[in-house]
Structure formats: C-alpha cells, structure tokens
Design a protein around this motif. Structure first.
Motif, PDB file in Angstrom:
ATOM      1  N   VAL A   1       1.106  -1.337   0.167  1.00 40.71           N
ATOM      2  CA  VAL A   1      -0.080  -0.052   0.175  1.00 40.71           C
ATOM      3  C   VAL A   1       1.504   1.269   0.211  1.00 40.71           C
ATOM      4  O   VAL A   1       0.486   2.676  -0.575  1.00 40.71           O
ATOM      5  N   GLY A   2       1.399   1.309   0.528  1.00 41.20           N
ATOM      6  CA  GLY A   2       3.395   1.988   0.905  1.00 41.20           C
ATOM      7  C   GLY A   2       2.867   2.197  -0.482  1.00 41.20           C
ATOM      8  O   GLY A   2       3.626   4.018  -0.847  1.00 41.20           O
ATOM      9  N   LEU A   3       3.659   1.484  -1.363  1.00 38.85           N
ATOM     10  CA  LEU A   3       4.525   1.652  -3.154  1.00 38.85           C
ATOM     11  C   LEU A   3       3.801   2.131  -3.464  1.00 38.85           C
ATOM     12  O   LEU A   3       4.197   2.761  -4.394  1.00 38.85           O
ATOM     13  N   VAL A   4       2.008   1.632  -4.088  1.00 40.21           N
ATOM     14  CA  VAL A   4       1.323   2.001  -4.538  1.00 40.21           C
ATOM     15  C   VAL A   4       1.245   4.341  -3.773  1.00 40.21           C
ATOM     16  O   VAL A   4       0.486   5.316  -4.752  1.00 40.21           O
ATOM     17  N   SER A   5       1.320   4.005  -2.654  1.00 39.14           N
ATOM     18  CA  SER A   5       0.608   5.443  -2.458  1.00 39.14           C
ATOM     19  C   SER A   5       1.167   6.700  -2.969  1.00 39.14           C
ATOM     20  O   SER A   5       0.698   7.643  -3.379  1.00 39.14           O
TER      21      SER A   5
ATOM     22  N   PRO B   1      -2.028   8.819 -11.272  1.00 39.05           N
ATOM     23  CA  PRO B   1      -1.816   7.112 -11.402  1.00 39.05           C
ATOM     24  C   PRO B   1      -2.316   6.871 -13.368  1.00 39.05           C
ATOM     25  O   PRO B   1      -2.457   7.085 -13.969  1.00 39.05           O
ATOM     26  N   THR B   2      -1.454   5.830 -12.844  1.00 39.70           N
ATOM     27  CA  THR B   2      -1.567   4.920 -14.749  1.00 39.70           C
ATOM     28  C   THR B   2      -1.889   3.787 -14.458  1.00 39.70           C
ATOM     29  O   THR B   2      -2.224   3.240 -13.583  1.00 39.70           O
ATOM     30  N   MET B   3      -2.743   2.746 -15.701  1.00 41.45           N
ATOM     31  CA  MET B   3      -2.975   1.590 -15.907  1.00 41.45           C
ATOM     32  C   MET B   3      -1.463   0.939 -15.062  1.00 41.45           C
ATOM     33  O   MET B   3      -1.614  -0.526 -14.432  1.00 41.45           O
ATOM     34  N   THR B   4      -0.665   0.957 -15.428  1.00 46.54           N
ATOM     35  CA  THR B   4       0.922   0.254 -14.571  1.00 46.54           C
ATOM     36  C   THR B   4       0.466  -0.050 -12.445  1.00 46.54           C
ATOM     37  O   THR B   4       0.146  -0.506 -12.581  1.00 46.54           O
ATOM     38  N   HIS B   5       0.340   1.215 -12.422  1.00 49.80           N
ATOM     39  CA  HIS B   5      -0.063   1.117 -10.371  1.00 49.80           C
ATOM     40  C   HIS B   5      -1.060   1.171 -10.563  1.00 49.80           C
ATOM     41  O   HIS B   5      -1.770   0.248  -9.410  1.00 49.80           O
ATOM     42  N   PHE B   6      -2.154   0.506 -11.283  1.00 47.08           N
ATOM     43  CA  PHE B   6      -3.521   0.843 -10.638  1.00 47.08           C
ATOM     44  C   PHE B   6      -3.484  -1.240 -10.720  1.00 47.08           C
ATOM     45  O   PHE B   6      -4.208  -2.028  -9.758  1.00 47.08           O
ATOM     46  N   ARG B   7      -3.166  -1.613 -11.890  1.00 44.60           N
ATOM     47  CA  ARG B   7      -2.679  -3.544 -11.847  1.00 44.60           C
ATOM     48  C   ARG B   7      -1.733  -3.818 -10.619  1.00 44.60           C
ATOM     49  O   ARG B   7      -2.342  -4.636 -10.235  1.00 44.60           O
ATOM     50  N   ALA B   8      -0.707  -2.479  -9.778  1.00 46.09           N
ATOM     51  CA  ALA B   8      -0.864  -2.983  -8.776  1.00 46.09           C
ATOM     52  C   ALA B   8      -1.835  -2.705  -7.586  1.00 46.09           C
ATOM     53  O   ALA B   8      -1.467  -4.209  -6.582  1.00 46.09           O
TER      54      ALA B   8
END
Length: 199
Positions: free
Chosen positions: A96-100, A106-113
C-alpha cells in the motif's frame, strides 16, 4: 468515568469504526473482514481471483510511467481504503505504501499493482490478529529494507514489526529520507530505526 460523564454500559466492544473485535476468555481476535469485503464490493472486485503474492515479482513503477493515465479520484479512494485496512493487516503495509506514491498521476501500471493487492486481500480477508494470554514478555523485533527500490529517487523503504511473546503489537513501513549507498548501509539504517523505535 460514570461519575464525571453520562454514559451507558452496553457490554464488551464487538465493532468499532470498521474493526471487528471478538473477545473470548483468554483471547481477543481483531479483524476488518466486513470492511475488506465492502472495499472489494465498492470497486467491483468481490469475485476476483485470490493470489498469494502481495506485489507481482519484478514490477518496476515510476512517477514517469508512460502508460495510460487513469482517474486519480478512484485511485485515491482505493488507496485510502487500503491504508485503513493496514490497521489489522500489517502484511499489506509495504504494498500500500508503494502504490501510495502515485496518487497524483496514476497509470494503468499503478492500478494493476493496486488490483494485485485487492486479489491478495480476497485470499486473506478472514485473517485475524490474535491477542492471547501469555506468560512470555520477551520483546522481539524484525526489520528489513528494500535497498534503492524507488525508481524515482533511489530511496529505501524500511519495514519493522514487533512482537511481545507471540503477539504482534506494532508495525511500520516507511520510506527513508536519505539515500543509502549499499545494501549493508540500508540494512544498518533499518536496524537502527527498529532499535530506536523499540527504545
């Protein structure tokens, strides 16, 4: 407190701000199963596949990702819901900290994570924190560091967890404000942070 404030005693606490508490004679179970299911339903992931890995292996994310941009409001809402789940799910704190870090654009790569974290939560939704009676008062701490994982500024994230006997009671995952020059230095900084917290 009854002398000072008007109050009613309604028994043992069982639910508070999305946190479920089940109290037995020698044990207390704490979880957020209902809240986690609400999050999965809100983002239409209640029927998603379960996975065992919080973060997909080898995924590199950057603020300068060239992928398709997505709605930042939805992304922020999901990240904030997941941050609240870290109250009882110490295992998702790092992810969660990583994607925060990518809430601004945000991009699709971040959303996939983020979806990977939801898939993981689907498989661990019924996990509880257990606080039980114990005669062991040995303080045990564990720490780790991911040296220079951040693709944008090469700073490390330090994680630690503390147990008293068999019971987990404190955990953290935090990005450092300094850049370490080696794995050894990153681990040393992690251990120092963990020791300072324990003191």
């Amino acid at each position: 407190m009854i002398k000072e404030f008007e109050m009613t005693i309604i028994g043992l606490i069982s639910y508070y701000l999305g946190i479920e508490i089940k109290q037995e004679e020698d044990e207390i179970f704490v979880n957020q199963e209902k809240f986690a299911m609400e999050v999965l339903k809100k983002f239409k992931m209640e029927d998603c596949t379960r996975v065992n890995a919080l973060i997909e292996c080898g995924v590199k994310m950057s603020k300068n990702d060239e992928g398709d941009k997505i709605n930042s409001t939805t992304f922020k809402s999901l990240v904030e819901s997941l941050r609240y789940l870290t109250c009882t799910h110490s295992d998702i704190l790092f992810g969660v900290g990583l994607v925060s870090k990518f809430m601004k654009t945000p991009t699709m790569t971040h959303f996939r994570a983020l979806k990977q974290i939801l898939w993981y939560i689907k498989g661990t939704v019924d996990f509880d924190l257990l606080y039980d009676y114990s005669n062991s008062f040995e303080l045990m701490g564990y720490s780790d560091s991911d040296w220079a994982r951040d693709m944008d500024d090469r700073k490390s994230t330090i994680d630690f967890v503390f147990y008293m006997g068999d019971t987990i009671f404190a955990w953290s995952s935090k990005k450092r404000s300094i850049v370490t020059l080696s794995i050894c230095e990153a681990e040393y900084v992690a251990i120092t942070s963990c020791v300072c917290h324990s003191i």
